[in-house]
Design a protein around this motif. Structure first.
Motif, short mmCIF file in Angstrom:
data_model
loop_
_atom_site.label_atom_id
_atom_site.label_comp_id
_atom_site.label_asym_id
_atom_site.label_seq_id
_atom_site.Cartn_x
_atom_site.Cartn_y
_atom_site.Cartn_z
N MET A 265 0.84 -1.20 0.00
CA MET A 265 0.00 0.00 0.00
C MET A 265 0.87 1.24 0.00
O MET A 265 1.86 1.32 0.75
N HIS A 266 0.55 2.21 -0.86
CA HIS A 266 1.31 3.45 -0.99
C HIS A 266 0.37 4.65 -1.00
O HIS A 266 -0.79 4.55 -1.45
N ILE A 267 0.87 5.78 -0.54
CA ILE A 267 0.21 7.05 -0.81
C ILE A 267 0.70 7.50 -2.18
O ILE A 267 1.90 7.65 -2.41
N PHE A 303 7.96 8.50 -12.79
CA PHE A 303 7.46 7.69 -11.69
C PHE A 303 8.58 7.27 -10.74
O PHE A 303 9.72 7.04 -11.15
N ALA A 304 8.23 7.16 -9.46
CA ALA A 304 9.17 6.64 -8.46
C ALA A 304 8.40 6.01 -7.30
O ALA A 304 7.23 6.35 -7.06
N GLU A 305 9.06 5.10 -6.61
CA GLU A 305 8.54 4.53 -5.37
C GLU A 305 9.61 4.65 -4.30
O GLU A 305 10.80 4.45 -4.58
N LEU A 306 9.20 4.94 -3.07
CA LEU A 306 10.16 5.03 -1.97
C LEU A 306 9.45 4.83 -0.64
O LEU A 306 8.23 4.97 -0.54
N THR A 307 10.24 4.48 0.35
CA THR A 307 9.78 4.43 1.73
C THR A 307 10.53 5.51 2.50
O THR A 307 11.78 5.53 2.48
N ASP A 308 9.81 6.43 3.15
CA ASP A 308 10.49 7.54 3.80
C ASP A 308 11.08 7.10 5.15
O ASP A 308 10.96 5.93 5.56
N ILE A 312 6.83 5.17 5.84
CA ILE A 312 5.64 5.36 5.01
C ILE A 312 6.00 5.18 3.53
O ILE A 312 7.00 5.74 3.06
N ASN A 313 5.19 4.40 2.82
CA ASN A 313 5.42 4.14 1.40
C ASN A 313 4.78 5.22 0.53
O ASN A 313 3.61 5.57 0.74
#
Length: 321
Positions: A265-267, A303-308, A312-313
């Motif tokens: 799950m991501h914001i 586009f990018a994906e990361l976990t801070d 939080i995703n």
């Protein structure tokens, strides 16, 4: 001239080659494809060759240094350099092209080509008109003799495929360009079942393109899928209470995904500009973990994906429509 026909004209008297092609995509998308190395690498070389960028500094006085490599590096790479002389965004690029070594030292055994690329957009169509000038007729004949026309035509066909696919997917998935924040869910193959459940619970409605399957879009040639996976959902959109949007996709293990509680799950943040996307990525990733670097994707998004650093995703998804 049809939209996907490349027209070559040889003008020996003026030592000039002229190349014209029209693409079914808006000007901003075509300009991006000619000025960003991540996209150039996807189409510039005729198959089975591929382009690999070593460095690119897109500004007047900068240059693009790249190599063309055969299948699995079985053939000696050819290095090329484009030196940018004039840039008038998004209308014109003038540059000098030469063969060189990996350190950008020009190979004087081959002629230098002086290119002038002009971009003209009209709605959802863009024409690229290219003049290539040579110092001598013999130089022009040398370049034509090593298969330039055939190779460049093949590269432009690659670009036509990339642009038509990316633009079509962009229009399908996001018809507007207003900023928004949604929740993005990943499932191992039961997205349709899950979204149908949430639809009943929240008395929601499927919106946008509703449930889009992998078989509904044209995927890049390198994406291999079996018939069962093609029936899965590549993008679902459900609007629930308060106008909030749930988006979802299938990510089965057969395609190399490994889902677990916490990474499913991501914001999802959709900024209004490429620059804002980069700012958010740079600031959110400080002290965190980048799982997918910011890049141009086949579905038309930056586009990018990361976990801070707080666990939080996030997804950053800019689509310049």
């Amino acid at each position: 001239m049809t939209n996907n026909e490349t027209v070559f004209t040889k003008d020996l008297q003026n030592r000039r080659l002229n190349v014209v092609r029209t693409f079914d995509a808006p000007l901003n998308l075509v300009w991006q494809a000619w000025t960003e190395s991540e996209i150039l690498d996807q189409w510039w070389a005729p198959k089975p060759y591929r382009t690999e960028t070593k460095t690119m500094d897109f500004r007047e006085g900068g240059y693009w240094l790249y190599q063309m490599v055969g299948p699995e590096h079985t053939e000696h790479p050819t290095w090329c350099k484009e030196e940018y002389k004039t840039i008038v965004a998004p209308q014109k690029i003038a540059n000098a092209v030469s063969f060189c070594d990996e350190n950008a030292v020009t190979n004087t055994n081959f002629p230098v080509m002086n290119w002038e690329k002009n971009f003209t957009g009209k709605g959802e169509h863009t024409t690229v008109n290219i003049d290539i000038y040579f110092d001598k007729v013999e130089d022009m004949q040398t370049i034509v003799g090593i298969g330039f026309q055939e190779g460049f035509t093949a590269g432009l066909s690659n670009l036509d495929h990339y642009l038509s696919t990316a633009f079509r997917i962009r229009k399908d998935l996001k018809p507007g360009n207003a900023a928004r924040v949604t929740t993005y869910l990943n499932f191992p193959g039961n997205t349709e079942e899950a979204l149908t459940f949430y639809k009943e619970v929240f008395k929601g409605e499927f919106t946008g393109k509703k449930l889009t399957r992998f078989s509904d879009i044209e995927l890049p040639a390198e994406v291999r899928m079996n018939e069962a996976d093609k029936k899965l959902i590549i993008h679902g959109e459900l609007t629930i209470m308060g106008g909030h949007v749930l988006m979802a996709t299938d990510a089965p293990e057969s395609m190399g995904f490994k889902l677990q509680t916490g990474n499913n799950m991501h914001i999802n943040v959709e900024p209004e500009s490429r620059e804002e996307t980069e700012r958010l990525f740079n600031e959110l990733s400080v002290g965190g973990v980048v799982t997918m670097p910011l890049s141009d994707m086949f579905f038309g998004a930056y586009f990018a994906e990361l976990t801070d650093k707080y666990g939080i995703n996030w997804m950053l998804n800019y689509q310049n429509v």
